[in-house]
Design a protein around this motif. Structure first.
Motif, mmCIF file in Angstrom:
data_model
loop_
_atom_site.group_PDB
_atom_site.id
_atom_site.type_symbol
_atom_site.label_atom_id
_atom_site.label_comp_id
_atom_site.label_asym_id
_atom_site.label_seq_id
_atom_site.Cartn_x
_atom_site.Cartn_y
_atom_site.Cartn_z
ATOM 1 N N THR A 51 0.828 -1.209 0.000
ATOM 2 C CA THR A 51 0.000 0.000 0.000
ATOM 3 C C THR A 51 0.859 1.253 0.000
ATOM 4 N N THR A 52 1.918 1.259 0.776
ATOM 5 C CA THR A 52 2.817 2.418 0.821
ATOM 6 C C THR A 52 3.437 2.670 -0.551
ATOM 7 N N LEU A 53 3.864 1.601 -1.222
ATOM 8 C CA LEU A 53 4.439 1.748 -2.556
ATOM 9 C C LEU A 53 3.394 2.239 -3.543
ATOM 10 N N LEU A 54 2.190 1.694 -3.465
ATOM 11 C CA LEU A 54 1.106 2.158 -4.337
ATOM 12 C C LEU A 54 0.826 3.639 -4.138
ATOM 13 N N GLY B 68 0.910 8.915 -6.643
ATOM 14 C CA GLY B 68 1.335 10.317 -6.652
ATOM 15 C C GLY B 68 2.253 10.622 -7.815
ATOM 16 N N TYR B 69 3.138 9.692 -8.142
ATOM 17 C CA TYR B 69 4.068 9.874 -9.256
ATOM 18 C C TYR B 69 3.298 9.985 -10.582
ATOM 19 N N VAL B 70 2.345 9.074 -10.791
ATOM 20 C CA VAL B 70 1.543 9.072 -12.019
ATOM 21 C C VAL B 70 0.765 10.387 -12.133
ATOM 22 N N SER C 48 12.866 5.812 -10.129
ATOM 23 C CA SER C 48 13.610 5.640 -11.372
ATOM 24 C C SER C 48 13.143 4.382 -12.101
ATOM 25 N N TRP C 49 13.011 3.286 -11.365
ATOM 26 C CA TRP C 49 12.536 2.051 -11.990
ATOM 27 C C TRP C 49 11.126 2.249 -12.536
ATOM 28 N N PHE C 50 10.258 2.882 -11.741
ATOM 29 C CA PHE C 50 8.869 3.079 -12.158
ATOM 30 C C PHE C 50 8.789 3.983 -13.386
ATOM 31 N N ALA C 51 9.588 5.028 -13.431
ATOM 32 C CA ALA C 51 9.611 5.921 -14.592
ATOM 33 C C ALA C 51 10.024 5.140 -15.841
ATOM 34 N N ASP C 52 11.036 4.298 -15.718
ATOM 35 C CA ASP C 52 11.470 3.470 -16.847
ATOM 36 C C ASP C 52 10.354 2.529 -17.287
ATOM 37 N N TRP C 53 9.675 1.928 -16.317
ATOM 38 C CA TRP C 53 8.571 1.026 -16.635
ATOM 39 C C TRP C 53 7.449 1.776 -17.352
ATOM 40 N N LEU C 54 7.103 2.953 -16.861
ATOM 41 C CA LEU C 54 6.039 3.738 -17.496
ATOM 42 C C LEU C 54 6.371 4.092 -18.938
ATOM 43 N N ALA D 203 1.435 13.270 -10.752
ATOM 44 C CA ALA D 203 2.364 14.386 -10.972
ATOM 45 C C ALA D 203 2.784 14.482 -12.438
ATOM 46 N N LYS D 204 2.717 13.382 -13.165
ATOM 47 C CA LYS D 204 3.045 13.367 -14.599
ATOM 48 C C LYS D 204 1.846 13.756 -15.461
ATOM 49 N N GLY D 205 0.709 14.052 -14.808
ATOM 50 C CA GLY D 205 -0.482 14.453 -15.548
ATOM 51 C C GLY D 205 -1.251 13.294 -16.160
ATOM 52 N N LEU D 206 -1.011 12.088 -15.669
ATOM 53 C CA LEU D 206 -1.690 10.903 -16.182
ATOM 54 C C LEU D 206 -2.829 10.501 -15.249
ATOM 55 N N THR D 207 -3.735 9.684 -15.769
ATOM 56 C CA THR D 207 -4.823 9.168 -14.938
ATOM 57 C C THR D 207 -4.454 7.774 -14.445
ATOM 58 N N VAL D 208 -4.936 7.444 -13.253
ATOM 59 C CA VAL D 208 -4.583 6.163 -12.636
ATOM 60 C C VAL D 208 -5.802 5.559 -11.950
ATOM 61 N N ALA D 209 -5.961 4.259 -12.131
ATOM 62 C CA ALA D 209 -6.982 3.490 -11.418
ATOM 63 C C ALA D 209 -6.260 2.462 -10.559
ATOM 64 N N VAL D 210 -6.895 2.092 -9.451
ATOM 65 C CA VAL D 210 -6.309 1.108 -8.538
ATOM 66 C C VAL D 210 -7.343 0.034 -8.247
ATOM 67 N N LEU D 211 -6.908 -1.213 -8.334
ATOM 68 C CA LEU D 211 -7.724 -2.358 -7.958
ATOM 69 C C LEU D 211 -6.987 -3.076 -6.835
ATOM 70 N N LYS D 212 -7.656 -3.254 -5.708
ATOM 71 C CA LYS D 212 -7.018 -3.868 -4.537
ATOM 72 C C LYS D 212 -7.737 -5.146 -4.152
ATOM 73 N N HIS D 213 -6.957 -6.174 -3.898
ATOM 74 C CA HIS D 213 -7.512 -7.414 -3.368
ATOM 75 C C HIS D 213 -7.512 -7.331 -1.847
ATOM 76 N N HIS D 214 -8.668 -7.554 -1.250
ATOM 77 C CA HIS D 214 -8.788 -7.552 0.209
ATOM 78 C C HIS D 214 -8.438 -8.955 0.692
ATOM 79 N N GLY D 215 -7.186 -9.139 1.042
ATOM 80 C CA GLY D 215 -6.717 -10.468 1.388
ATOM 81 C C GLY D 215 -6.665 -10.745 2.876
#
Length: 169
Positions: A15-18, A23-25, A154-160, A27-39
């Protein structure tokens, strides 16, 4: 739509990483959706029993949706399939879909390791792109410190920015 699963066991930092990458997404002006499994077992927390929505839900409504003030809340009185949940959360075609959990489902994954014994079963997952934690692996990139914001971003930016890993719903 870029899609990435964040997987790991309870209290591994998913959750902390998400939160960080949402926030990173944004800040780049992109839209983001999140799907969470309640485990964590049991039902998810519902709105206060005194709300109209909860009253409808408690009386057996199969679906209840309340909207107003710039937001909406949807309650389903069943648990749809993973594919149906993805369709619901991506109804507005976001640029990025981040998924917490659903480690057995197909897709690219970031695996968080909190202790050595976590790695055994998690290394069998398909689609691993990154491991975060104290693991010796030559098969995947590893970031050892989950608090290393520079490396994580940095890794996430490369992945995006990576081409060819888009998913359509």
């Amino acid at each position: 739509m870029k899609t990435l699963h964040i997987v790991g066991y309870k209290n591994s930092g998913k959750t902390t990483l998400l939160e960080r990458w949402i926030g990173y997404v944004k800040a780049k002006g992109l839209t983001v959706a999140v799907l969470k499994h309640h485990g964590h077992g049991g039902q998810i927390e519902l709105p206060s029993a005194s709300t109209d929505t909860s009253r409808f839900f408690d009386k057996g409504a199969d679906v209840t949706l309340v909207a107003g003030g710039g937001s909406a809340q949807l309650l389903l009185n069943n648990e749809p399939s993973f594919e149906a949940l993805k369709a619901l959360v991506t109804y507005d075609s976001p640029d990025v879909l981040l998924i917490e959990g659903y480690k057995e489902e197909r897709g690219e994954k970031v695996v968080l390791i909190r202790k050595d014994e976590d790695w055994g079963p998690l290394q069998e997952l398909e689609g691993i792109q990154l491991i975060i934690g104290e693991v010796d692996s030559s098969d995947y990139p590893v970031i050892r410190e989950r608090s290393d914001a520079v490396q994580l971003d940095s890794w996430f930016a490369d992945w995006l920015n990576r081409e060819g890993h888009y998913e359509t719903i």
